[in-house]
Scaffold this active site. Structure first.
Site, PDB file in Angstrom:
ATOM      1  CG  ASP A 168      -2.107  -0.961   1.018  1.00  0.00           C
ATOM      2  OD1 ASP A 168      -2.639  -1.024  -0.105  1.00  0.00           O
ATOM      3  OD2 ASP A 168      -2.485  -1.643   1.980  1.00  0.00           O
ATOM      4  CG  ASP A 185      -7.870  -3.393  -3.126  1.00  0.00           C
ATOM      5  OD1 ASP A 185      -8.316  -4.338  -3.802  1.00  0.00           O
ATOM      6  OD2 ASP A 185      -8.326  -3.090  -2.015  1.00  0.00           O
TER       7      ASP A 185
HETATM    8  N1  GLY Z   1      -7.403  -1.510   0.002  1.00  0.00           N
HETATM    9  C1  GLY Z   1      -8.400  -1.794   0.932  1.00  0.00           C
HETATM   10  C2  GLY Z   1      -9.757  -1.294   0.645  1.00  0.00           C
HETATM   11  O1  GLY Z   1     -10.084  -0.729  -0.347  1.00  0.00           O
HETATM   12  O2  GLY Z   1     -10.567  -1.504   1.523  1.00  0.00           O
END
Ligand code: GLY
Length: 393
Positions: free
Chosen positions: A110, A169
Site C-alpha cells: 500500500d 486494489d
Molecule cells: N485496500 C483496501 C480497501 O479498499 O478496503
C-alpha cells in the site's frame, strides 16, 4: 450513450438544479472548514492519522503503517491548493512527516496510497526537494514485492490457499512506481508497473469486465491458484470499491504510459459500472454490485468518490461518444455526495466530510461509517471537476 447515461445528461442540464460550479465551491469550502477542525484535533495526537468512527461513533485513528495513513495529509494538500491558506500547508507538512518512516516498509503493497497521496501531492505543490528521496525510497521498497515468476507485486502475505495473493486494489500503487521511473530514469520501475498491469488484465477480469478482488498465484509456476474475495459479497460478485480501484488504476496507467490497452481497460470497466442494472441513478454504488438485499443494501460513499474522480480524468481521454456520459455520471455523484444525505453537518461526523462508507462488510469492520479515503477522493474529484470548469491561464 446508453439510455441511463442519456437520462443523467438530461438531469444534469435540468434548469432547476444548482449550477455544478456552485455545488463544488460549497463542498470545497465545507471540506476546508471541516478538515481545519480535524487538523486541530490531530495536532494533539502525535504520530496518528484519522481513520474512521467506530460503531459507537467514537473517533478512530491509525498509526502511519496502516494503509490509509496518507489520505489525511493528501486531503490537506488539496485543501492548500484550493485555499492557498498557509495553515493548510503547515498542517499538511506536519501530517505528511508522520509517515516518512514507511518509505522503508517492505511488508505492505500500500505504499502508493500512503506515500503518493501525501508526499506526492506535497512535492507537486511545493517542490520540496527532500520529498523526492522519500518517494524514491518508497518505490524501491514497493518494488521488492514484485514476483517475477508471477508478474505481479504481491499484495498480502502468504496464507493457506494463497501463496501469492494479489488484489485489484494494488493497481492504485503503481503511480508511485511510474513517478519513480520518470524521476530516476530507472526502467525497472516502469517494467514492474506495466507487467503488473498486464498480468492483472489477463487474470483479474471476467468476461463482463468486472474484476475479482483476490487472485492468488503459485509462486513457482506463476499459475493462478485461486480467484476469490475478501471484502466482497461472494467470490463471483463485483465488490464496488474493487471495481473502482481498477477503473482509477487503469486510467492512471494510460495517463502515465500512453498505452492504448490501458485506456481500453478503463473504458470497459467504466461501461460495466455505468450500465449495470444495479447502479443507482444517484451514482452512489451499493457496497457490492451483487450485494444481497438490493435495493435495501448499504451504499458505499467511498466507491462513489473514487469513481467520480476517475471518471473525470477518464472523460479527458475517452472518445467523444463516451466523455460527456462519464462526466455526467461524475457530476451526479458529486451532487449526491454533496447533499445532506452523504455530506456531514459542520463539526459533526468526527470532522470527517462524508458519511456512509463501507470498509469491510463481511469482516463486520467499518460498516456505514466515514472513511478517510472517501473524503480524499471526494476532495480530489471536486478539484478535478473545478479544474475542468476553470479555463487554463
Ligand atoms: N485496500 C483496501 C480497501 O479498499 O478496503
Amino acid at each position: 450513450m446508453t439510455a441511463g447515461m442519456l437520462l443523467l445528461v438530461l438531469l444534469s442540464s435540468c434548469a432547476k438544479e444548482k449550477p455544478i460550479a456552485k455545488v463544488i465551491d460549497e463542498s470545497l469550502a465545507f471540506s476546508a472548514q471541516q478538515y481545519s477542525l480535524m487538523a486541530g484535533v490531530m495536532k494533539e495526537k502525535p504520530g496518528q492519522l484519522p481513520r474512521t468512527l467506530n460503531e459507537k461513533g467514537e473517533f478512530i485513528t491509525a498509526g502511519p503503517g496502516w494503509w490509509t495513513s496518507g489520505f489525511f495529509p493528501g486531503s490537506l494538500w488539496y485543501l492548500y491548493e484550493y485555499s492557498k491558506d498557509e495553515k493548510f500547508r503547515i498542517a499538511a507538512t506536519e501530517m505528511t512527516a508522520r509517515i516518512e518512516n514507511e518509505k522503508n516498509n517492505k511488508g505492505t503493497h500500500d505504499l502508493g496510497f500512503m506515500l503518493f497521496c501525501s508526499y506526492g501531492n506535497g512535492l507537486r505543490l511545493t517542490g520540496e526537494e527532500s520529498y523526492n528521496e522519500v518517494l524514491l525510497t518508497g518505490a524501491r521498497s514497493l518494488s521488492t514485492r514484485f514476483r517475477p515468476n508471477v508478474g505481479c507485486i504481491q499484495s498480502w502475505g502468504s496464507r493457506p490457499g494463497w501463496q501469492c495473493p494479489v488484489i485489484i486494489d494494488n493497481m492504485m500503487n503503481l503511480e508511485l512506481l511510474l513517478w519513480a521511473f520518470n524521476h530516476s530514469g530507472d526502467s525497472s520501475f516502469y517494467r514492474i508497473a506495466v507487467t503488473h498491469s498486464d498480468t492483472t488484465i489477463k487474470n483479474h477480469f471476467r468476461a463482463d469486465n468486472s474484476s475479482y478482488h483476490v487472485v492468488s498465484y503459485d509462486t513457482i509456476s506463476g499459475n493462478v491458484e485461486a480467484r476469490q474475495t475478501h471484502q466482497g459479497a461472494a467470490d463471483e460478485s463485483a465488490w464496488a470499491r474493487g471495481q473502482v480501484w481498477g477503473l482509477y488504476g487503469y486510467t492512471v496507467m494510460y495517463r502515465e504510459t500512453g498505452l492504448e490497452r490501458y485506456l481500453d481497460q478503463a473504458v470497459k470497466i467504466a461501461d460495466f459500472l455505468i450500465s449495470h442494472p444495479n447502479f443507482p441513478a444517484d451514482g452512489v454504488p451499493y457496497w457490492d454490485f451483487n450485494a444481497p438485499g438490493i435495493p435495501d443494501a448499504l451504499r458505499d460513499a467511498s466507491a462513489a468518490s473514487i469513481m467520480a474522480s476517475a471518471l473525470i480524468e477518464l472523460s479527458r481521454y475517452a472518445g467523444e461518444d463516451k466523455s460527456a456520459g462519464y462526466l455526467a455520471v461524475a457530476e451526479r455523484q458529486i451532487r449526491t455526495l454533496s447533499s445532506p444525505e452523504y455530506r456531514a453537518g459542520a463539526g459533526e461526523n468526527g470532522n470527517f466530510i462524508l458519511k456512509h462508507g463501507v470498509g469491510h462488510l463481511p469482516g463486520n469492520s467499518e460498516v456505514d461509517v466515514p472513511l478517510t479515503y472517501g473524503d480524499y477522493y471526494f476532495i480530489e474529484a471536486l478539484m478535478r471537476y473545478k479544474g475542468l470548469l476553470t479555463p487554463a491561464p
